[in-house]
Design a protein around this motif. Structure first.
Motif, PDB file in Angstrom:
ATOM      1  N   SER A  18       0.835  -1.250   0.217  1.00 12.66           N
ATOM      2  CA  SER A  18       0.079  -0.044  -0.059  1.00 12.66           C
ATOM      3  C   SER A  18       0.967   1.310  -0.046  1.00 12.66           C
ATOM      4  O   SER A  18       2.158   1.307   0.487  1.00 12.66           O
ATOM      5  N   GLY A  19       0.325   2.329  -0.476  1.00 18.51           N
ATOM      6  CA  GLY A  19       1.411   3.651  -0.491  1.00 18.51           C
ATOM      7  C   GLY A  19       0.966   4.338   0.325  1.00 18.51           C
ATOM      8  O   GLY A  19       1.543   5.420   0.943  1.00 18.51           O
ATOM      9  N   GLY A  59       4.215   2.505   1.985  1.00 16.60           N
ATOM     10  CA  GLY A  59       5.193   3.135   1.239  1.00 16.60           C
ATOM     11  C   GLY A  59       6.147   2.120   0.205  1.00 16.60           C
ATOM     12  O   GLY A  59       5.653   1.093  -0.166  1.00 16.60           O
ATOM     13  N   THR A  60       6.933   2.912  -0.285  1.00 16.98           N
ATOM     14  CA  THR A  60       7.800   2.260  -1.280  1.00 16.98           C
ATOM     15  C   THR A  60       9.325   2.369  -0.900  1.00 16.98           C
ATOM     16  O   THR A  60      10.272   2.673  -1.840  1.00 16.98           O
ATOM     17  N   GLY A  61       9.571   2.114   0.205  1.00  8.22           N
ATOM     18  CA  GLY A  61      10.982   2.034   0.762  1.00  8.22           C
ATOM     19  C   GLY A  61      11.795   0.852   0.898  1.00  8.22           C
ATOM     20  O   GLY A  61      11.556   0.092  -0.063  1.00  8.22           O
ATOM     21  N   LEU A 105      -0.580  -7.349  -4.623  1.00  6.49           N
ATOM     22  CA  LEU A 105      -1.666  -6.952  -4.504  1.00  6.49           C
ATOM     23  C   LEU A 105      -1.452  -5.470  -3.701  1.00  6.49           C
ATOM     24  O   LEU A 105      -1.035  -5.342  -2.630  1.00  6.49           O
ATOM     25  N   ILE A 106      -2.534  -4.652  -4.200  1.00 11.39           N
ATOM     26  CA  ILE A 106      -2.332  -3.205  -3.630  1.00 11.39           C
ATOM     27  C   ILE A 106      -3.788  -2.875  -3.178  1.00 11.39           C
ATOM     28  O   ILE A 106      -4.819  -3.008  -3.591  1.00 11.39           O
ATOM     29  N   ARG A 125      -1.204   5.218  -5.766  1.00  9.95           N
ATOM     30  CA  ARG A 125      -0.932   5.509  -7.409  1.00  9.95           C
ATOM     31  C   ARG A 125       0.519   5.441  -7.431  1.00  9.95           C
ATOM     32  O   ARG A 125       1.248   4.736  -8.378  1.00  9.95           O
ATOM     33  N   LYS A 126       1.317   6.001  -6.364  1.00 10.89           N
ATOM     34  CA  LYS A 126       2.808   5.819  -6.277  1.00 10.89           C
ATOM     35  C   LYS A 126       3.130   4.385  -6.097  1.00 10.89           C
ATOM     36  O   LYS A 126       4.455   3.944  -6.690  1.00 10.89           O
ATOM     37  N   ALA A 127       2.564   3.468  -5.459  1.00  8.95           N
ATOM     38  CA  ALA A 127       2.929   2.117  -5.231  1.00  8.95           C
ATOM     39  C   ALA A 127       2.736   1.325  -6.342  1.00  8.95           C
ATOM     40  O   ALA A 127       3.590   0.639  -6.942  1.00  8.95           O
TER      41      ALA A 127
END
Length: 299
Positions: A48-49, A161-163, A180-181, A194-196
């Motif tokens: 998830s973002g 996040g995307t870390g 899976l988002i 959307r960033k994820a």
């Protein structure tokens, strides 16, 4: 004199070509990773973002639902700073043990094994204050050294996040089935989700679908549905981004109670409408075998 010089040159070249201890350990780790992953049919990352969208709740119930269908499942919690899987499964206080061959996951049921940094911490209140290299190492240890055995599915619950953590997983698991988002319907969450999706595209991780969580609140007394966080935002966003939309999961008080009490919602409410929504999600995961068989060579 010439032979002596040649011997010295050969000795120098040999010294330069021999791997260092660090390189040997890296090779061993990579081989262990490949061996462990080869025993697992499907690897699914839950992303998830945005925090607070119920990602861990979704991951937990998907793992429980798959295990209830007779699948052998591993649930890996790599949310290093906020591990919640032990709480949601009622496994608090369980301590991780090791053997000569690696780490032994915690047994939840006959078909479900669990790993989390929460099993390593001395107290639930302990804060993990780590920089990226330590996070990367823990993720690698969890992927390479945990003795899962033969699994049908490994569900990986990532932090928001995307870390570092999701990036490490995406880079280490070369044959992951996809992500899976999880999102909630409101715009504040969708912006980050959307960033994820873009993250997945950058690291070449397939997107299995978007799940819209907390999509409408069904009143337990009157049965009326109230859209507390709106509804349909996740589906609309998925359409805009060109990714599959899987299901809406309603907001239900029993889900909150289940997470707090350590009694997974799906396991004790398997006939509810929310459980049926989870069933629709895992239907797509159960079809992964057939989709791989149909995929042409090289895809």
């Amino acid at each position: 004199m010439g032979n002596e010089q040649e011997c010295k040159t050969h000795e120098i070249q040999t010294k330069h070509t021999l791997p260092t201890r660090e390189e040997i350990e890296e090779i061993r780790g990579e081989l262990a990773l490949q061996d462990t992953m080869a025993r697992i049919k499907h690897k699914v990352i839950v992303l998830s973002g945005k925090g607070g969208v119920g990602k861990s709740t979704v991951a937990t119930n998907i793992a429980v639902a798959l295990s209830a269908k007779g699948q052998k499942v591993g649930l890996m919690d790599i949310d290093i700073h906020g591990p919640s899987i032990p709480k949601m499964l009622g496994l608090e206080g369980c301590a991780l043990r090791g053997s000569e061959t690696g780490l032994i996951p915690i047994v939840y049921s006959n078909n479900l094994r669990v790993i989390s940094i929460g099993f390593i911490l001395r107290s639930q209140n302990d804060a993990v204050i780590w920089r990226a290299p330590l996070k990367h190492k823990l993720v690698r240890d969890f992927l390479a050294d945990v003795q899962w055995g033969e699994l049908d599915y490994l569900i990986i619950d990532s932090p928001p996040g995307t870390g570092d953590e999701p990036l490490s997983v995406a880079q280490m698991i070369k044959d992951a089935d996809g992500a899976l988002i999880v999102t909630t319907p409101q715009d504040v969450a969708l912006i980050d989700v959307r960033k994820a999706i873009m993250f997945c595209r950058h690291v070449k991780l397939s997107i299995l679908g978007v799940i819209e969580n907390m999509s409408g609140f069904v009143c337990p007394h009157g049965g009326k549905t109230v859209d507390i966080f709106k509804t349909g935002g996740g589906e609309s966003m998925a359409s805009d981004m060109g990714v599959p939309f899987l299901r809406r999961i309603p907001l239900e008080p029993k889900i909150v109670e289940a997470g707090d009490s350590g009694r997974p919602y799906y396991q004790y409410n398997c006939e509810s409408e929310t459980a049926k929504a989870f069933n629709k999600v895992i239907e797509s995961l159960l079809l992964l075998d057939s989709s791989k068989e149909k995929a042409p060579s090289g895809e």
